[in-house]
Design an enzyme around this catalytic site. Structure first.
Site, PDB file in Angstrom:
ATOM      1  N   LYS A  19      44.255  31.692  35.277  1.00  0.00           N
ATOM      2  CA  LYS A  19      44.052  31.107  36.611  1.00  0.00           C
ATOM      3  C   LYS A  19      42.627  30.615  36.810  1.00  0.00           C
ATOM      4  CE  LYS A  19      45.193  34.485  39.363  1.00  0.00           C
ATOM      5  NZ  LYS A  19      45.730  35.522  38.479  1.00  0.00           N
ATOM      6  N   ARG A  94      47.787  37.948  47.936  1.00  0.00           N
ATOM      7  CA  ARG A  94      48.380  38.701  46.829  1.00  0.00           C
ATOM      8  C   ARG A  94      49.471  39.644  47.303  1.00  0.00           C
ATOM      9  NH1 ARG A  94      43.838  38.734  43.068  1.00  0.00           N
ATOM     10  NH2 ARG A  94      44.233  39.890  41.171  1.00  0.00           N
ATOM     11  N   ARG A 133      41.612  40.807  23.649  1.00  0.00           N
ATOM     12  CA  ARG A 133      40.296  40.436  24.167  1.00  0.00           C
ATOM     13  C   ARG A 133      39.456  41.686  24.459  1.00  0.00           C
ATOM     14  NH1 ARG A 133      39.920  37.379  29.837  1.00  0.00           N
ATOM     15  NH2 ARG A 133      39.947  39.501  30.595  1.00  0.00           N
ATOM     16  N   ARG A 139      35.472  45.725  25.884  1.00  0.00           N
ATOM     17  CA  ARG A 139      35.451  45.910  27.336  1.00  0.00           C
ATOM     18  C   ARG A 139      36.081  47.254  27.705  1.00  0.00           C
ATOM     19  NH1 ARG A 139      36.208  40.155  30.007  1.00  0.00           N
ATOM     20  NH2 ARG A 139      37.081  41.377  31.670  1.00  0.00           N
ATOM     21  N   ARG A 150      47.706  46.521  36.336  1.00  0.00           N
ATOM     22  CA  ARG A 150      47.511  45.248  37.059  1.00  0.00           C
ATOM     23  C   ARG A 150      48.780  44.396  37.033  1.00  0.00           C
ATOM     24  NH1 ARG A 150      42.320  44.310  34.515  1.00  0.00           N
ATOM     25  NH2 ARG A 150      40.711  45.181  35.837  1.00  0.00           N
TER      26      ARG A 150
HETATM   27  P1  AMP Z   1      41.024  38.801  40.190  1.00  0.00           P
HETATM   28  O1  AMP Z   1      39.758  38.310  39.613  1.00  0.00           O
HETATM   29  O2  AMP Z   1      41.659  37.825  41.144  1.00  0.00           O
HETATM   30  O3  AMP Z   1      41.994  39.302  39.182  1.00  0.00           O
HETATM   31  O4  AMP Z   1      40.639  40.073  41.092  1.00  0.00           O
HETATM   32  C1  AMP Z   1      40.014  41.214  40.538  1.00  0.00           C
HETATM   33  C2  AMP Z   1      40.343  42.436  41.368  1.00  0.00           C
HETATM   34  O5  AMP Z   1      39.859  42.263  42.703  1.00  0.00           O
HETATM   35  C3  AMP Z   1      41.829  42.729  41.530  1.00  0.00           C
HETATM   36  O6  AMP Z   1      42.360  43.451  40.437  1.00  0.00           O
HETATM   37  C4  AMP Z   1      41.851  43.535  42.811  1.00  0.00           C
HETATM   38  O7  AMP Z   1      41.401  44.866  42.576  1.00  0.00           O
HETATM   39  C5  AMP Z   1      40.780  42.838  43.641  1.00  0.00           C
HETATM   40  N1  AMP Z   1      41.375  41.739  44.443  1.00  0.00           N
HETATM   41  C6  AMP Z   1      41.176  40.403  44.260  1.00  0.00           C
HETATM   42  N2  AMP Z   1      41.861  39.691  45.155  1.00  0.00           N
HETATM   43  C7  AMP Z   1      42.532  40.590  45.923  1.00  0.00           C
HETATM   44  C8  AMP Z   1      43.446  40.473  47.001  1.00  0.00           C
HETATM   45  N3  AMP Z   1      43.829  39.279  47.480  1.00  0.00           N
HETATM   46  N4  AMP Z   1      43.911  41.611  47.555  1.00  0.00           N
HETATM   47  C9  AMP Z   1      43.536  42.822  47.102  1.00  0.00           C
HETATM   48  N5  AMP Z   1      42.709  43.003  46.069  1.00  0.00           N
HETATM   49  C10 AMP Z   1      42.204  41.903  45.476  1.00  0.00           C
END
Ligand code: AMP
Length: 197
Positions: A19, A94, A133, A139, A150
């Site tokens: 994404k 989300r 990765r 990591r 996740r």
């Molecule tokens: P991402 O980079 O979008 O995968 O986001 C990294 C982490 O941030 C996610 O695994 C969640 O812990 C938190 N996060 C990001 N966006 C949201 C959202 N819309 N609602 C809740 N947690 C979020």
């Protein structure tokens, strides 16, 4: 009222679908600001702000930050002038509750989303790629447990949004597997066709 057309986009897909890479290209092509809740949280963690301190453990565990907090952050972000001609939301909404919160924020200005890009990928393949990765880059935060968690959170909380936006006629499904450039081409072709309607 401005006559300039607005482009209000959302990109959705499982963790590891690419994404972020595609979002960077979409915002360049359609000249809209990129609003990534993940980036907002990570920047706050890095700067050790009160918000960062509040969310760091949640994020490390691969859990979702509570809706109320996330909704507030996005509502504030959407008040800034740079979203006048549109935006790309990445990683938000989300959950179904976040969709409703976003709906009410956008309704205030009689705005709505124009298109929702769904990056479709095979979850097993994505998990294998993420594990590879994590190993190569060493990591420690990306353990198999967190990676799998996740994906589960996505399946439970975020996948219902696909039907929801599909019912609204906003969903643009794009095959997310293959070369990055090829995926970008597919996204642009699909979005151009829909946005020019
Ligand atoms: P991402 O980079 O979008 O995968 O986001 C990294 C982490 O941030 C996610 O695994 C969640 O812990 C938190 N996060 C990001 N966006 C949201 C959202 N819309 N609602 C809740 N947690 C979020």
């Amino acid at each position: 009222m401005s006559e300039t057309p607005q482009t209000r986009l959302l990109i959705i897909g499982p963790p590891g679908a690419g994404k972020g890479t595609q979002a960077a290209r979409i915002v360049e092509r359609y000249s809209v600001p990129w609003i990534s809740t993940g980036d907002i949280f990570r920047a706050n963690i890095k700067a050790a702000t009160p918000l960062g301190q509040r969310v760091s453990q949640i994020i490390e565990a691969g859990k979702l930050v509570p809706d109320e907090l996330t909704n507030e952050i996005v509502a504030d972000r959407l008040k800034r002038d740079d979203v006048e001609h549109g935006f790309l939301l990445d990683g938000y909404p989300r959950t179904v509750e976040q969709v409703h919160a976003l709906d009410s924020v956008l309704q205030v200005d009689a705005r709505a989303l124009d298109e929702v890009v769904l990056l479709e990928v095979d979850t097993d393949e994505v998990v294998a790629r993420l594990l590879g990765r994590a190993e190569v880059e060493g990591r420690v935060d990306d353990t198999e447990e967190v990676i799998r968690h996740r994906q589960e959170v996505y399946a439970e909380q975020t996948e219902p949004l696909i039907d929801l936006y599909s019912t609204r006629g906003l969903l643009v499904s794009v095959d997310g597997l293959g070369e990055v450039d090829a995926v970008t081409e597919r996204i642009f072709a699909a979005l151009d066709a829909k946005l020019q309607k």
